[in-house]
Design an enzyme around this catalytic site. Structure first.
Site, PDB file in Angstrom:
ATOM      1  N   CYS A   1      15.095  24.425   1.800  1.00  0.00           N
ATOM      2  CA  CYS A   1      14.112  25.174   1.015  1.00  0.00           C
ATOM      3  C   CYS A   1      13.153  24.200   0.352  1.00  0.00           C
ATOM      4  CB  CYS A   1      14.833  26.007  -0.045  1.00  0.00           C
ATOM      5  SG  CYS A   1      16.208  26.945   0.604  1.00  0.00           S
ATOM      6  N   MET A   2      12.262  24.716  -0.479  1.00  0.00           N
ATOM      7  CA  MET A   2      11.274  23.840  -1.123  1.00  0.00           C
ATOM      8  C   MET A   2      11.953  22.880  -2.109  1.00  0.00           C
ATOM      9  SD  MET A   2       7.860  24.922  -3.252  1.00  0.00           S
ATOM     10  CE  MET A   2       7.129  25.778  -1.852  1.00  0.00           C
ATOM     11  N   ASP A   3      13.026  23.380  -2.773  1.00  0.00           N
ATOM     12  CA  ASP A   3      13.604  22.593  -3.862  1.00  0.00           C
ATOM     13  C   ASP A   3      15.108  22.384  -3.734  1.00  0.00           C
ATOM     14  OD1 ASP A   3      11.742  25.080  -5.295  1.00  0.00           O
ATOM     15  OD2 ASP A   3      10.964  23.037  -5.095  1.00  0.00           O
TER      16      ASP A   3
ATOM     17  N   HIS B   1      -5.647  -6.796  13.447  1.00  0.00           N
ATOM     18  CA  HIS B   1      -4.388  -6.061  13.314  1.00  0.00           C
ATOM     19  C   HIS B   1      -3.874  -5.700  14.707  1.00  0.00           C
ATOM     20  CE1 HIS B   1      -1.254  -3.993  11.237  1.00  0.00           C
ATOM     21  NE2 HIS B   1      -1.591  -2.783  11.620  1.00  0.00           N
TER      22      HIS B   1
ATOM     23  N   TYR C   1      17.250  30.802   4.079  1.00  0.00           N
ATOM     24  CA  TYR C   1      16.198  31.645   4.649  1.00  0.00           C
ATOM     25  C   TYR C   1      16.446  31.903   6.131  1.00  0.00           C
ATOM     26  CZ  TYR C   1      13.445  30.849   0.412  1.00  0.00           C
ATOM     27  OH  TYR C   1      13.000  30.816  -0.875  1.00  0.00           O
TER      28      TYR C   1
ATOM     29  N   ARG D   1       1.082 -10.712   7.134  1.00  0.00           N
ATOM     30  CA  ARG D   1       0.967  -9.507   6.316  1.00  0.00           C
ATOM     31  C   ARG D   1       2.248  -8.702   6.493  1.00  0.00           C
ATOM     32  NH1 ARG D   1      -3.744  -9.495   9.252  1.00  0.00           N
ATOM     33  NH2 ARG D   1      -3.232  -7.467  10.170  1.00  0.00           N
TER      34      ARG D   1
ATOM     35  N   ARG E   1      -9.343   0.805  15.243  1.00  0.00           N
ATOM     36  CA  ARG E   1      -9.388   1.538  13.954  1.00  0.00           C
ATOM     37  C   ARG E   1     -10.606   1.097  13.168  1.00  0.00           C
ATOM     38  NH1 ARG E   1      -3.831   1.485  10.545  1.00  0.00           N
ATOM     39  NH2 ARG E   1      -4.422  -0.698  10.162  1.00  0.00           N
TER      40      ARG E   1
ATOM     41  N   LYS F   1       0.832  -1.206   0.000  1.00  0.00           N
ATOM     42  CA  LYS F   1       0.000   0.000   0.000  1.00  0.00           C
ATOM     43  C   LYS F   1       0.871   1.263   0.000  1.00  0.00           C
ATOM     44  CE  LYS F   1      -0.620  -0.613   4.977  1.00  0.00           C
ATOM     45  NZ  LYS F   1      -0.644   0.642   5.761  1.00  0.00           N
TER      46      LYS F   1
HETATM   47  C1  LIG Z   1      -4.007  -4.069   8.324  1.00  0.00           C
HETATM   48  C2  LIG Z   1      -2.516  -4.056   8.142  1.00  0.00           C
HETATM   49  N1  LIG Z   1      -1.873  -5.229   7.984  1.00  0.00           N
HETATM   50  C3  LIG Z   1      -0.533  -5.273   7.796  1.00  0.00           C
HETATM   51  C4  LIG Z   1       0.214  -4.129   7.767  1.00  0.00           C
HETATM   52  C5  LIG Z   1       1.711  -4.252   7.572  1.00  0.00           C
HETATM   53  O1  LIG Z   1       2.357  -3.848   8.754  1.00  0.00           O
HETATM   54  P1  LIG Z   1       3.941  -3.717   8.754  1.00  0.00           P
HETATM   55  O2  LIG Z   1       4.269  -2.677   7.695  1.00  0.00           O
HETATM   56  O3  LIG Z   1       4.273  -3.268  10.131  1.00  0.00           O
HETATM   57  O4  LIG Z   1       4.479  -5.069   8.400  1.00  0.00           O
HETATM   58  C6  LIG Z   1      -0.411  -2.889   7.950  1.00  0.00           C
HETATM   59  C7  LIG Z   1       0.445  -1.647   7.938  1.00  0.00           C
HETATM   60  N2  LIG Z   1      -0.220  -0.498   8.352  1.00  0.00           N
HETATM   61  C8  LIG Z   1       0.441   0.606   8.719  1.00  0.00           C
HETATM   62  C9  LIG Z   1       1.773   0.812   8.764  1.00  0.00           C
HETATM   63  O5  LIG Z   1       1.936   2.101   9.225  1.00  0.00           O
HETATM   64  N3  LIG Z   1       0.748   2.667   9.477  1.00  0.00           N
HETATM   65  C10 LIG Z   1      -0.170   1.772   9.144  1.00  0.00           C
HETATM   66  O6  LIG Z   1      -1.464   1.926   9.238  1.00  0.00           O
HETATM   67  C11 LIG Z   1      -1.814  -2.846   8.134  1.00  0.00           C
HETATM   68  O7  LIG Z   1      -2.483  -1.670   8.288  1.00  0.00           O
END
Ligand SMILES: Cc1ncc(COP(=O)(O)O)c(CNc2conc2O)c1O
Length: 374
Positions: free
Chosen positions: A316-318, A166, A268, A222, A136, A38
């Site tokens: 700076c920005m860039d 989770h 700056y 995961r 969550r 993700k």
């Molecule tokens: C539902 C769920 N499963 C697995 C993972 C993977 O976790 P890991 O990267 O620690 O292995 C995440 C990561 N979620 C997030 C990681 O940082 N902020 C989060 O919400 C998650 O939200």
């Protein structure tokens, strides 16, 4: 093109593969690895990471948004199951069905609404999410689980493929909260199995749980942050039993080099004055790239010619400025994350000076910085 400027990210895909192989060795052949890609692969590039992860043995993909799953399917990743870990809008359940994308379900009203939009002669794979303490998303009551199981069983288009939760504290030393979460999850799993029979995927482990508590992670993990070779938390890094290979490095090249007189001000606010004659380099990266100003606030360093050089003056920005050990040519490579010779600046070092976690550093480097893959 977005690479006219000499500032770039390098992603070492072999490192990604090696990190997956390391966790697979730890977990054994009966545990499926879900590569969590993700937020554009935690800033590494979701498609490239997903393809390499599959090649290295990952058999599931995890994303946060439906659009991230569709992006992977459109990139040609057709066979590997993909789970959207967040809540898809129920009216988009049909899209998920069409793209063969699995969805996370934890609300009765969600299923009742989604049923109006899906094709009854096609399958929609569902993973039920339990909230055992993350606070969550997810169901918290057994009656909700039972109602969901009943509705899913009554609708042959809805296909229960998993149940999961989770963890909120798997990266901490204290395990009391984690143990409580697992106890609640076990109760939900037992109830689901008793009611509906076996469930293909039962999963709760993130990187921290997968690496620190191997051997009882149910049948899927995961795997996110440590697939990228980063530790989930800096303080419990010693408890990670494998040597992780960081995949990301960040580089640039000097665009200007000058010798300044003592007390010359830089950037700056003229907050930095040279204390003597100094060589100052200008680097074409700034907070407009996600290289945050706080990097320079407490003498953060970068590498030039194998030596650590402090960032000086406000970012700076860039562009930003650094103090050089001596005159070096324009175009000399600057490494902001990664190695030069025996020196290395790890994501962990950047995270610490930004008072944040490893996750945020690669995610913050935005798309103005091109990614190149080895
Ligand atoms: C539902 C769920 N499963 C697995 C993972 C993977 O976790 P890991 O990267 O620690 O292995 C995440 C990561 N979620 C997030 C990681 O940082 N902020 C989060 O919400 C998650 O939200």
């Amino acid at each position: 093109r977005n690479d006219y400027r000499d500032t770039w990210v390098e992603v070492d895909l072999e490192a990604i593969a090696n990190n997956i192989k390391a966790v697979k060795t730890l977990q054994g052949k009966d545990v499926t690895v879900m590569a969590v890609v993700k937020a554009d692969g935690y800033g590494h590039g979701s498609v490239e990471v997903a393809q390499k992860a599959i090649e290295a043995g990952a058999e599931f993909l995890g994303v946060a948004l439906l659009e991230e799953a569709v992006e992977l399917r459109d990139a040609g990743i057709q066979e590997t199951p993909i789970l959207v870990l967040g809540r898809v809008n129920p009216q988009d359940a049909r899209i998920a069905q069409q793209y063969n994308i699995s969805v996370t379900v934890f609300q009765i009203e969600w299923v009742l609404e989604a049923k109006k939009h899906i094709a009854c002669d096609e399958r929609l794979d569902i993973h039920i999410k339990c909230d055992t303490g993350m606070g969550r998303i997810g169901l918290t009551e057994e009656h909700t689980l039972l109602e969901l199981l009943t509705i899913i069983r009554s609708e042959n288009a809805l296909n229960l493929m998993g149940i999961y939760t989770h963890l909120a504290t798997a990266d901490e030393w204290e395990t009391e909260y984690l143990d409580k979460q697992l106890e609640y999850f076990q109760a939900f799993v037992d109830l689901a199995k008793k009611t509906t029979g076996s469930i293909p995927y039962i999963h709760y482990s993130n990187s921290a749980a997968s690496l620190r508590y191997p051997g009882h992670n149910y049948n899927m993990i995961r795997f996110g942050i440590s697939m990228y070779g980063l530790v989930p938390a800096i303080d419990t890094a010693p408890d990670i039993p494998v040597s992780l290979e960081p995949a990301l490095s960040l580089h640039s090249r000097l665009v200007h080099v000058k010798k300044v007189k003592p007390s010359t001000s830089i950037s700056y606010g003229a907050t930095y004055q040279a204390s003597q004659e100094e060589w100052i380099g200008t680097v074409p990266i700034g907070y407009g790239d996600g290289w945050l100003r706080k990097n320079a606030e407490n003498r953060g360093e970068v590498l030039v010619a194998g030596e650590r050089c402090p960032m000086v003056g406000r970012i700076c920005m860039d562009q930003m400025m650094i103090k050089l050990p001596r005159e070096v040519p324009i175009g000399t490579k600057v490494t902001l994350i990664g190695s030069q010779g025996h020196q290395e600046i790890k994501v962990e070092e950047v995270a610490e000076r930004l008072s944040t976690i490893t996750y945020e550093v690669p995610c913050t480097l935005n798309s103005r910085i091109p990614r190149f893959y080895q």
